[in-house]
Motif scaffolding. Structure first.
Motif, PDB file in Angstrom:
ATOM      1  N   ALA A 284      10.647  13.786   0.198  1.00  0.00           N
ATOM      2  CA  ALA A 284      11.449  12.593   0.483  1.00  0.00           C
ATOM      3  C   ALA A 284      11.061  12.037   1.849  1.00  0.00           C
ATOM      4  CB  ALA A 284      12.930  12.931   0.448  1.00  0.00           C
ATOM      5  N   TYR A 285      11.243  10.745   1.978  1.00  0.00           N
ATOM      6  CA  TYR A 285      10.947  10.091   3.260  1.00  0.00           C
ATOM      7  C   TYR A 285      12.203   9.966   4.103  1.00  0.00           C
ATOM      8  CZ  TYR A 285       6.454   8.838   1.268  1.00  0.00           C
ATOM      9  OH  TYR A 285       5.207   8.881   0.702  1.00  0.00           O
ATOM     10  N   LEU A 286      12.020   9.967   5.407  1.00  0.00           N
ATOM     11  CA  LEU A 286      13.130   9.798   6.330  1.00  0.00           C
ATOM     12  C   LEU A 286      13.819   8.454   6.083  1.00  0.00           C
ATOM     13  CD1 LEU A 286      14.669  10.912   8.766  1.00  0.00           C
ATOM     14  CD2 LEU A 286      12.961   9.841  10.239  1.00  0.00           C
TER      15      LEU A 286
ATOM     16  N   ASP B  14      14.313   5.737   3.236  1.00  0.00           N
ATOM     17  CA  ASP B  14      14.122   5.546   1.799  1.00  0.00           C
ATOM     18  C   ASP B  14      13.800   4.090   1.467  1.00  0.00           C
ATOM     19  OD1 ASP B  14      16.571   4.179   1.833  1.00  0.00           O
ATOM     20  OD2 ASP B  14      17.678   5.846   0.960  1.00  0.00           O
ATOM     21  N   ASP B  15      13.482   3.851   0.204  1.00  0.00           N
ATOM     22  CA  ASP B  15      13.087   2.512  -0.233  1.00  0.00           C
ATOM     23  C   ASP B  15      14.180   1.479   0.012  1.00  0.00           C
ATOM     24  OD1 ASP B  15      10.674   3.578  -1.037  1.00  0.00           O
ATOM     25  OD2 ASP B  15      11.213   3.675  -3.152  1.00  0.00           O
ATOM     26  N   GLU B  16      15.429   1.876  -0.149  1.00  0.00           N
ATOM     27  CA  GLU B  16      16.542   0.956   0.092  1.00  0.00           C
ATOM     28  C   GLU B  16      16.570   0.512   1.552  1.00  0.00           C
ATOM     29  OE1 GLU B  16      21.402   1.060  -0.008  1.00  0.00           O
ATOM     30  OE2 GLU B  16      20.319   2.241  -1.504  1.00  0.00           O
ATOM     31  N   GLN B  17      16.311   1.436   2.447  1.00  0.00           N
ATOM     32  CA  GLN B  17      16.290   1.084   3.864  1.00  0.00           C
ATOM     33  C   GLN B  17      15.120   0.156   4.175  1.00  0.00           C
ATOM     34  OE1 GLN B  17      16.237   4.385   6.629  1.00  0.00           O
ATOM     35  NE2 GLN B  17      17.210   3.125   8.170  1.00  0.00           N
ATOM     36  N   VAL B  18      13.986   0.385   3.550  1.00  0.00           N
ATOM     37  CA  VAL B  18      12.826  -0.488   3.774  1.00  0.00           C
ATOM     38  C   VAL B  18      13.142  -1.904   3.293  1.00  0.00           C
ATOM     39  CG1 VAL B  18      10.399  -0.894   3.210  1.00  0.00           C
ATOM     40  CG2 VAL B  18      11.198   1.432   3.670  1.00  0.00           C
ATOM     41  N   ARG B  19      13.789  -2.015   2.133  1.00  0.00           N
ATOM     42  CA  ARG B  19      14.194  -3.344   1.631  1.00  0.00           C
ATOM     43  C   ARG B  19      15.192  -4.001   2.586  1.00  0.00           C
ATOM     44  NH1 ARG B  19      13.788  -0.479  -3.139  1.00  0.00           N
ATOM     45  NH2 ARG B  19      16.015   0.006  -3.194  1.00  0.00           N
ATOM     46  N   ALA B  20      16.087  -3.220   3.150  1.00  0.00           N
ATOM     47  CA  ALA B  20      17.057  -3.761   4.111  1.00  0.00           C
ATOM     48  C   ALA B  20      16.350  -4.245   5.378  1.00  0.00           C
ATOM     49  CB  ALA B  20      18.108  -2.709   4.453  1.00  0.00           C
TER      50      ALA B  20
ATOM     51  N   PRO C 137       0.829  -1.193   0.000  1.00  0.00           N
ATOM     52  CA  PRO C 137       0.000   0.000   0.000  1.00  0.00           C
ATOM     53  C   PRO C 137       0.873   1.257   0.000  1.00  0.00           C
ATOM     54  CG  PRO C 137       0.251  -0.769   2.234  1.00  0.00           C
ATOM     55  CD  PRO C 137       1.003  -1.741   1.345  1.00  0.00           C
ATOM     56  N   THR C 138       0.248   2.413   0.180  1.00  0.00           N
ATOM     57  CA  THR C 138       1.038   3.623   0.333  1.00  0.00           C
ATOM     58  C   THR C 138       1.734   3.588   1.687  1.00  0.00           C
ATOM     59  OG1 THR C 138      -0.718   4.896   1.417  1.00  0.00           O
ATOM     60  CG2 THR C 138      -0.645   4.944  -1.018  1.00  0.00           C
ATOM     61  N   ARG C 139       2.720   4.417   1.845  1.00  0.00           N
ATOM     62  CA  ARG C 139       3.397   4.491   3.142  1.00  0.00           C
ATOM     63  C   ARG C 139       2.430   4.937   4.234  1.00  0.00           C
ATOM     64  NH1 ARG C 139       9.362   5.313   3.519  1.00  0.00           N
ATOM     65  NH2 ARG C 139      10.228   4.300   1.694  1.00  0.00           N
ATOM     66  N   ASP C 140       1.549   5.853   3.904  1.00  0.00           N
ATOM     67  CA  ASP C 140       0.566   6.307   4.882  1.00  0.00           C
ATOM     68  C   ASP C 140      -0.326   5.154   5.328  1.00  0.00           C
ATOM     69  OD1 ASP C 140      -0.903   8.415   6.383  1.00  0.00           O
ATOM     70  OD2 ASP C 140      -2.505   7.913   4.961  1.00  0.00           O
ATOM     71  N   GLU C 141      -0.766   4.341   4.386  1.00  0.00           N
ATOM     72  CA  GLU C 141      -1.617   3.191   4.725  1.00  0.00           C
ATOM     73  C   GLU C 141      -0.851   2.184   5.586  1.00  0.00           C
ATOM     74  OE1 GLU C 141      -4.522   3.119   0.805  1.00  0.00           O
ATOM     75  OE2 GLU C 141      -2.538   2.191   0.697  1.00  0.00           O
TER      76      GLU C 141
ATOM     77  N   GLY D 104       5.502   4.770  11.399  1.00  0.00           N
ATOM     78  CA  GLY D 104       6.417   5.882  11.178  1.00  0.00           C
ATOM     79  C   GLY D 104       7.101   5.804   9.822  1.00  0.00           C
ATOM     80  N   ILE D 105       6.738   4.811   9.035  1.00  0.00           N
ATOM     81  CA  ILE D 105       7.358   4.603   7.724  1.00  0.00           C
ATOM     82  C   ILE D 105       7.084   5.766   6.778  1.00  0.00           C
ATOM     83  CG2 ILE D 105       5.472   3.344   6.593  1.00  0.00           C
ATOM     84  CD1 ILE D 105       9.133   2.289   6.504  1.00  0.00           C
ATOM     85  N   ASP D 106       6.088   6.571   7.104  1.00  0.00           N
ATOM     86  CA  ASP D 106       5.724   7.694   6.243  1.00  0.00           C
ATOM     87  C   ASP D 106       6.293   9.038   6.714  1.00  0.00           C
ATOM     88  OD1 ASP D 106       4.141   7.855   8.512  1.00  0.00           O
ATOM     89  OD2 ASP D 106       2.346   8.492   7.424  1.00  0.00           O
ATOM     90  N   LEU D 107       7.224   9.015   7.662  1.00  0.00           N
ATOM     91  CA  LEU D 107       7.790  10.264   8.167  1.00  0.00           C
ATOM     92  C   LEU D 107       8.576  10.983   7.073  1.00  0.00           C
ATOM     93  CD1 LEU D 107       9.094   9.077  11.642  1.00  0.00           C
ATOM     94  CD2 LEU D 107       7.132  10.557  11.188  1.00  0.00           C
ATOM     95  N   PRO D 108       8.295  12.267   6.884  1.00  0.00           N
ATOM     96  CA  PRO D 108       9.015  13.015   5.857  1.00  0.00           C
ATOM     97  C   PRO D 108      10.416  13.393   6.324  1.00  0.00           C
ATOM     98  CG  PRO D 108       7.440  14.436   6.963  1.00  0.00           C
ATOM     99  CD  PRO D 108       7.254  13.053   7.534  1.00  0.00           C
ATOM    100  N   ALA D 109      11.348  13.417   5.372  1.00  0.00           N
ATOM    101  CA  ALA D 109      12.714  13.853   5.672  1.00  0.00           C
ATOM    102  C   ALA D 109      12.828  15.360   5.524  1.00  0.00           C
ATOM    103  CB  ALA D 109      13.713  13.164   4.753  1.00  0.00           C
TER     104      ALA D 109
END
Length: 88
Positions: A67-69, A71-77, A24-28, A57-62
């Motif tokens: 941009a998100y605090l 990023d997608d690479e960190q989520v994959r990690a 879903p979206t980060r907000d969801e 907190g995955i939707d926290l803005p940087a």
């Protein structure tokens, strides 16, 4: 969901996978995790709590640029780390 109607670790992992895939979206994802994080009446194992806390907190803005605090690479990690923790 388990007998207490809280998500299982499999379901939490499924939310990480879906997030990595763009649904879903980060907000969801944040709102889904928040529902469980704020419920003081639930008992979590360490891995589930760790993973839910990351999703909440995955939707926290940087910045104001969108941009998100985290990023997608960190989520994959984090997903890779979750899978590693499940096997040890």
């Amino acid at each position: 969901m388990d007998a207490s109607d809280q998500p299982t670790l499999d379901e939490i992992e499924e939310h990480f996978v879906a997030l990595v895939e763009g649904r879903p979206t980060r907000d969801e994802a944040d709102r889904w995790a928040a529902r469980w994080v704020v419920d003081d009446g639930l008992d979590w194992d360490d891995i589930s709590w760790w993973a839910l806390s990351l999703l909440h907190g995955i939707d926290l803005p940087a910045d104001k640029g969108g941009a998100y605090l985290h990023d997608d690479e960190q989520v994959r990690a984090w997903l890779a780390e979750l899978r590693k923790r499940r096997t040890t």
